[in-house]
Design a protein around this motif. Structure first.
Motif, PDB file in Angstrom:
ATOM      1  N   ALA A  90      69.168  45.606  11.037  1.00  0.00           N
ATOM      2  CA  ALA A  90      69.830  46.720  10.363  1.00  0.00           C
ATOM      3  C   ALA A  90      69.458  48.079  10.934  1.00  0.00           C
ATOM      4  CB  ALA A  90      69.506  46.673   8.876  1.00  0.00           C
ATOM      5  N   ALA A  91      68.861  48.114  12.132  1.00  0.00           N
ATOM      6  CA  ALA A  91      68.445  49.397  12.695  1.00  0.00           C
ATOM      7  C   ALA A  91      68.618  49.400  14.214  1.00  0.00           C
ATOM      8  CB  ALA A  91      66.993  49.688  12.344  1.00  0.00           C
ATOM      9  N   SER A  92      68.963  50.576  14.727  1.00  0.00           N
ATOM     10  CA  SER A  92      69.118  50.760  16.172  1.00  0.00           C
ATOM     11  C   SER A  92      68.319  51.966  16.627  1.00  0.00           C
ATOM     12  CB  SER A  92      70.585  50.994  16.537  1.00  0.00           C
ATOM     13  OG  SER A  92      71.340  49.842  16.304  1.00  0.00           O
ATOM     14  N   GLU A  93      67.778  51.877  17.840  1.00  0.00           N
ATOM     15  CA  GLU A  93      67.100  53.019  18.448  1.00  0.00           C
ATOM     16  C   GLU A  93      68.046  53.658  19.442  1.00  0.00           C
ATOM     17  OE1 GLU A  93      63.052  54.181  20.842  1.00  0.00           O
ATOM     18  OE2 GLU A  93      64.013  52.276  21.344  1.00  0.00           O
ATOM     19  N   ILE A  94      68.073  54.975  19.433  1.00  0.00           N
ATOM     20  CA  ILE A  94      68.767  55.751  20.454  1.00  0.00           C
ATOM     21  C   ILE A  94      67.687  56.501  21.206  1.00  0.00           C
ATOM     22  CG2 ILE A  94      70.374  57.633  20.930  1.00  0.00           C
ATOM     23  CD1 ILE A  94      71.825  55.326  19.738  1.00  0.00           C
ATOM     24  N   ILE A  95      67.701  56.418  22.522  1.00  0.00           N
ATOM     25  CA  ILE A  95      66.752  57.174  23.326  1.00  0.00           C
ATOM     26  C   ILE A  95      67.515  58.002  24.353  1.00  0.00           C
ATOM     27  CG2 ILE A  95      66.351  55.248  24.919  1.00  0.00           C
ATOM     28  CD1 ILE A  95      63.412  56.381  25.143  1.00  0.00           C
ATOM     29  N   ALA A  96      67.104  59.241  24.488  1.00  0.00           N
ATOM     30  CA  ALA A  96      67.641  60.144  25.508  1.00  0.00           C
ATOM     31  C   ALA A  96      66.486  60.443  26.451  1.00  0.00           C
ATOM     32  CB  ALA A  96      68.142  61.433  24.859  1.00  0.00           C
ATOM     33  N   TYR A  97      66.747  60.394  27.761  1.00  0.00           N
ATOM     34  CA  TYR A  97      65.688  60.694  28.709  1.00  0.00           C
ATOM     35  C   TYR A  97      66.249  61.343  29.958  1.00  0.00           C
ATOM     36  CZ  TYR A  97      67.121  56.276  30.884  1.00  0.00           C
ATOM     37  OH  TYR A  97      67.844  55.270  31.475  1.00  0.00           O
ATOM     38  N   GLY A  98      65.392  62.031  30.665  1.00  0.00           N
ATOM     39  CA  GLY A  98      65.801  62.718  31.883  1.00  0.00           C
ATOM     40  C   GLY A  98      64.592  63.342  32.563  1.00  0.00           C
ATOM     41  N   THR A  99      64.872  64.227  33.505  1.00  0.00           N
ATOM     42  CA  THR A  99      63.827  64.917  34.258  1.00  0.00           C
ATOM     43  C   THR A  99      63.889  66.399  33.951  1.00  0.00           C
ATOM     44  OG1 THR A  99      64.010  63.272  36.031  1.00  0.00           O
ATOM     45  CG2 THR A  99      62.915  65.357  36.565  1.00  0.00           C
ATOM     46  N   ALA A 100      62.774  66.922  33.448  1.00  0.00           N
ATOM     47  CA  ALA A 100      62.682  68.343  33.127  1.00  0.00           C
ATOM     48  C   ALA A 100      62.425  69.127  34.407  1.00  0.00           C
ATOM     49  CB  ALA A 100      61.575  68.585  32.121  1.00  0.00           C
ATOM     50  N   VAL A 101      63.138  70.235  34.557  1.00  0.00           N
ATOM     51  CA  VAL A 101      62.991  71.080  35.735  1.00  0.00           C
ATOM     52  C   VAL A 101      63.050  72.555  35.327  1.00  0.00           C
ATOM     53  CG1 VAL A 101      63.967  69.392  37.344  1.00  0.00           C
ATOM     54  CG2 VAL A 101      65.475  71.056  36.234  1.00  0.00           C
ATOM     55  N   GLN A 102      62.598  73.398  36.239  1.00  0.00           N
ATOM     56  CA  GLN A 102      62.772  74.834  36.113  1.00  0.00           C
ATOM     57  C   GLN A 102      63.790  75.222  37.178  1.00  0.00           C
ATOM     58  OE1 GLN A 102      60.742  76.753  33.896  1.00  0.00           O
ATOM     59  NE2 GLN A 102      62.142  78.407  34.308  1.00  0.00           N
ATOM     60  N   VAL A 103      64.878  75.863  36.751  1.00  0.00           N
ATOM     61  CA  VAL A 103      65.907  76.298  37.706  1.00  0.00           C
ATOM     62  C   VAL A 103      66.013  77.811  37.719  1.00  0.00           C
ATOM     63  CG1 VAL A 103      67.272  74.172  37.512  1.00  0.00           C
ATOM     64  CG2 VAL A 103      67.798  76.088  36.014  1.00  0.00           C
ATOM     65  N   GLU A 104      66.524  78.325  38.836  1.00  0.00           N
ATOM     66  CA  GLU A 104      66.753  79.780  38.976  1.00  0.00           C
ATOM     67  C   GLU A 104      68.207  80.082  38.711  1.00  0.00           C
ATOM     68  OE1 GLU A 104      65.442  80.622  43.012  1.00  0.00           O
ATOM     69  OE2 GLU A 104      63.535  81.236  42.173  1.00  0.00           O
TER      70      GLU A 104
END
Length: 104
Positions: A90-104
């Motif tokens: 009765a339950a689902s996980e949602i995961i969001a992921y990526g790579t954090a960067v600093q951009v100009e």
């Protein structure tokens, strides 16, 4: 915060790689939604209660990923992906992921 699914931000230069970031949530079904969903399976069509639940879950996961990126002093997240999995019946996980960067 800029959030993209590509490996770059169009028109921006990546000046610093901050690392992996993620955010997740586990959403459970609601008994009222289950009753409506079971009726909908008889006649067919979109189960709007579940669509809304999953949209809310995705937004929570993305928001948590964004907060994680802020702790790394990033101003963008590249290569963002979303995944879902059943945690229990009765339950689902949602995961969001990526790579954090600093951009100009």
């Amino acid at each position: 915060m800029i959030i993209v699914t590509t490996d770059f931000v169009p028109g921006k230069e990546i000046k610093d790689l901050k690392g992996f970031v993620r955010g997740s949530t586990v959403q459970s079904k609601h008994i009222g939604r289950d009753i409506t969903a079971n009726l909908k399976t008889i006649v067919g069509g979109e189960i709007k209660g579940y669509t809304e639940m999953m949209n809310e879950a995705r937004q929570k996961a993305i928001g948590r990923m964004e907060e994680h990126a802020k702790t790394k002093e990033a101003n963008a997240i590249i290569a963002v992906r979303l995944e879902t999995s059943a945690v229990m019946g009765a339950a689902s996980e949602i995961i969001a992921y990526g790579t954090a960067v600093q951009v100009e």
